[in-house]
Design an enzyme around this catalytic site. Sequence first.
Site, mmCIF file in Angstrom:
data_model
loop_
_atom_site.group_PDB
_atom_site.id
_atom_site.type_symbol
_atom_site.label_atom_id
_atom_site.label_comp_id
_atom_site.label_asym_id
_atom_site.label_seq_id
_atom_site.Cartn_x
_atom_site.Cartn_y
_atom_site.Cartn_z
ATOM 1 N N ASP A 29 0.829 -1.209 0.000
ATOM 2 C CA ASP A 29 0.000 0.000 0.000
ATOM 3 C C ASP A 29 0.865 1.262 0.000
ATOM 4 O O ASP A 29 1.982 1.264 0.514
ATOM 5 C CB ASP A 29 -0.905 -0.017 1.243
ATOM 6 C CG ASP A 29 -2.059 0.962 1.122
ATOM 7 O OD1 ASP A 29 -2.340 1.432 -0.003
ATOM 8 O OD2 ASP A 29 -2.679 1.259 2.156
ATOM 9 N N TRP A 34 2.802 8.067 -2.390
ATOM 10 C CA TRP A 34 4.205 8.205 -2.832
ATOM 11 C C TRP A 34 4.269 9.149 -4.033
ATOM 12 O O TRP A 34 5.117 10.032 -4.101
ATOM 13 C CB TRP A 34 4.755 6.821 -3.199
ATOM 14 C CG TRP A 34 6.198 6.778 -3.574
ATOM 15 C CD1 TRP A 34 7.255 6.536 -2.733
ATOM 16 C CD2 TRP A 34 6.767 6.981 -4.883
ATOM 17 N NE1 TRP A 34 8.436 6.574 -3.434
ATOM 18 C CE2 TRP A 34 8.172 6.835 -4.757
ATOM 19 C CE3 TRP A 34 6.230 7.249 -6.139
ATOM 20 C CZ2 TRP A 34 9.037 6.966 -5.841
ATOM 21 C CZ3 TRP A 34 7.091 7.382 -7.219
ATOM 22 C CH2 TRP A 34 8.479 7.244 -7.067
ATOM 23 N N SER A 74 -7.522 -5.163 -5.128
ATOM 24 C CA SER A 74 -8.655 -5.749 -4.403
ATOM 25 C C SER A 74 -9.932 -5.645 -5.227
ATOM 26 O O SER A 74 -10.006 -4.848 -6.176
ATOM 27 C CB SER A 74 -8.848 -5.036 -3.061
ATOM 28 O OG SER A 74 -9.381 -3.742 -3.263
ATOM 29 N N ASN A 77 -11.032 -2.251 -5.262
ATOM 30 C CA ASN A 77 -10.253 -1.327 -6.107
ATOM 31 C C ASN A 77 -10.881 -1.123 -7.489
ATOM 32 O O ASN A 77 -10.561 -0.156 -8.182
ATOM 33 C CB ASN A 77 -8.799 -1.798 -6.268
ATOM 34 C CG ASN A 77 -7.968 -1.700 -5.000
ATOM 35 O OD1 ASN A 77 -7.040 -2.477 -4.793
ATOM 36 N ND2 ASN A 77 -8.284 -0.754 -4.128
ATOM 37 N N TRP A 78 -11.805 -2.022 -7.893
ATOM 38 C CA TRP A 78 -12.508 -1.815 -9.174
ATOM 39 C C TRP A 78 -13.279 -0.493 -9.169
ATOM 40 O O TRP A 78 -13.602 0.054 -10.223
ATOM 41 C CB TRP A 78 -13.491 -2.956 -9.471
ATOM 42 C CG TRP A 78 -12.840 -4.251 -9.880
ATOM 43 C CD1 TRP A 78 -12.842 -5.420 -9.168
ATOM 44 C CD2 TRP A 78 -12.110 -4.523 -11.088
ATOM 45 N NE1 TRP A 78 -12.147 -6.401 -9.847
ATOM 46 C CE2 TRP A 78 -11.690 -5.876 -11.030
ATOM 47 C CE3 TRP A 78 -11.757 -3.770 -12.204
ATOM 48 C CZ2 TRP A 78 -10.950 -6.486 -12.047
ATOM 49 C CZ3 TRP A 78 -11.007 -4.376 -13.219
ATOM 50 C CH2 TRP A 78 -10.618 -5.704 -13.131
ATOM 51 N N ARG A 80 -12.254 2.361 -8.263
ATOM 52 C CA ARG A 80 -11.403 3.557 -8.473
ATOM 53 C C ARG A 80 -11.648 4.143 -9.865
ATOM 54 O O ARG A 80 -12.242 3.498 -10.727
ATOM 55 C CB ARG A 80 -9.932 3.159 -8.320
ATOM 56 C CG ARG A 80 -9.601 2.778 -6.876
ATOM 57 C CD ARG A 80 -8.118 2.663 -6.688
ATOM 58 N NE ARG A 80 -7.818 2.309 -5.306
ATOM 59 C CZ ARG A 80 -6.613 2.344 -4.770
ATOM 60 N NH1 ARG A 80 -5.579 2.715 -5.496
ATOM 61 N NH2 ARG A 80 -6.422 2.026 -3.516
ATOM 62 N N ARG A 197 2.145 -4.830 6.170
ATOM 63 C CA ARG A 197 1.404 -3.801 5.444
ATOM 64 C C ARG A 197 2.221 -2.517 5.460
ATOM 65 O O ARG A 197 2.611 -2.028 6.529
ATOM 66 C CB ARG A 197 0.021 -3.531 6.025
ATOM 67 C CG ARG A 197 -0.704 -2.454 5.186
ATOM 68 C CD ARG A 197 -2.172 -2.321 5.473
ATOM 69 N NE ARG A 197 -2.785 -1.408 4.497
ATOM 70 C CZ ARG A 197 -4.032 -1.441 4.107
ATOM 71 N NH1 ARG A 197 -4.837 -2.344 4.599
ATOM 72 N NH2 ARG A 197 -4.505 -0.580 3.237
ATOM 73 N N SER A 205 -8.061 -4.652 5.201
ATOM 74 C CA SER A 205 -8.683 -4.292 3.921
ATOM 75 C C SER A 205 -9.142 -5.508 3.098
ATOM 76 O O SER A 205 -8.898 -5.578 1.888
ATOM 77 C CB SER A 205 -7.736 -3.418 3.090
ATOM 78 O OG SER A 205 -7.465 -2.220 3.781
ATOM 79 N N GLU A 216 1.263 -13.345 12.242
ATOM 80 C CA GLU A 216 1.899 -12.201 12.913
ATOM 81 C C GLU A 216 1.771 -10.973 12.007
ATOM 82 O O GLU A 216 2.039 -11.059 10.801
ATOM 83 C CB GLU A 216 3.387 -12.490 13.166
ATOM 84 C CG GLU A 216 3.631 -13.608 14.155
ATOM 85 C CD GLU A 216 3.120 -13.287 15.555
ATOM 86 O OE1 GLU A 216 3.256 -12.131 15.999
ATOM 87 O OE2 GLU A 216 2.586 -14.202 16.207
#
Length: 259
Positions: A29, A34, A74, A77-78, A80, A197, A205, A216
């Site tokens: 992510d 960025w 994901s 995310n479709w 977006r 993550r 998510s 972990e």
Amino acid sequence: MIEPRDLKTLDKSGASGAHQLKHVAIIMDGNGRWANQRGFSRIIGHKHGVKNVRTVVKAAKSLGIEVLSLFAFSEENWGRPLLEVRSIMALIDQFIIRDRKTLDRENIRLKVIGDLTRLPLKTRALIENTVEILSKNSGMILNVAISYSGRADILNASLKLAEALKQGALSPENVTPEVFSKYLSTSDIAAPDLLIRTSGEHRISNFMIWQLAYTELYFTDVLWPDFSEQDFYAAIKDYHMRDRRFGLVKTQNPESLPL
Ligand code: IPE
Ligand code: IPE
Ligand code: MG
């Protein structure tokens, strides 16, 4: 500076046992942030994100990790903007075309989980073809989650299980969590030992929600395109310092648990 050879000796429980790190999963992510920080479009961020996949695949392989799972896209995310979705699909195509030879040379197998029926035909064909070509390999499994939803994974498994019950292939008293796991998209791989993550978000998510029950968790503020080999080693070093108890007490052997 952390060297891979330092990590192999850090395992508290020795060379084998419940602490052994076989499967690392990553929620990659922070590409958008960025890019924003640099005044670039989000798409440039995804481009640099793909570059970083190469770095981390190499690092995972150098440590002898058996399965590396990467959350690439994901089901949510479709939703977006279309341009971003299309660009991500094009980047997936490019990655496969450019990197399949290297993956093959590295003896890596490719596995893809998620609803591939929603992908552009070209992308789907490229993926299926590459999975087939690399299936003869025997090294690390690169498990990429595309159009993936943990809830949908569980729902699909439930429907398949219901069908098996209906057909009489299975009876309800034999349905255990282990049996249920065999209906998930990850039936052929063990649950992740470590989930990383990036980008400072502390959530799952809708990634492998069933499979992460005893994983972990490691969160870092580093944005995915900046997540270096050293950052990866630092996460693994942290993992090796932990006590995985699986609900037991320290003196018991979690290896006896059917995980
Ligand atoms: C992760 O980066 C890549 C995908 C979800 C495809 P993001 O695009 O979510 O980046 P941020 O979270 O907006 O920074
Ligand atoms: C999770 O990141 C999905 C991937 C990394 C592919 P998101 O950026 O989509 O997740 P949220 O929206 O922050 O929960
Ligand atoms: Mg994000």
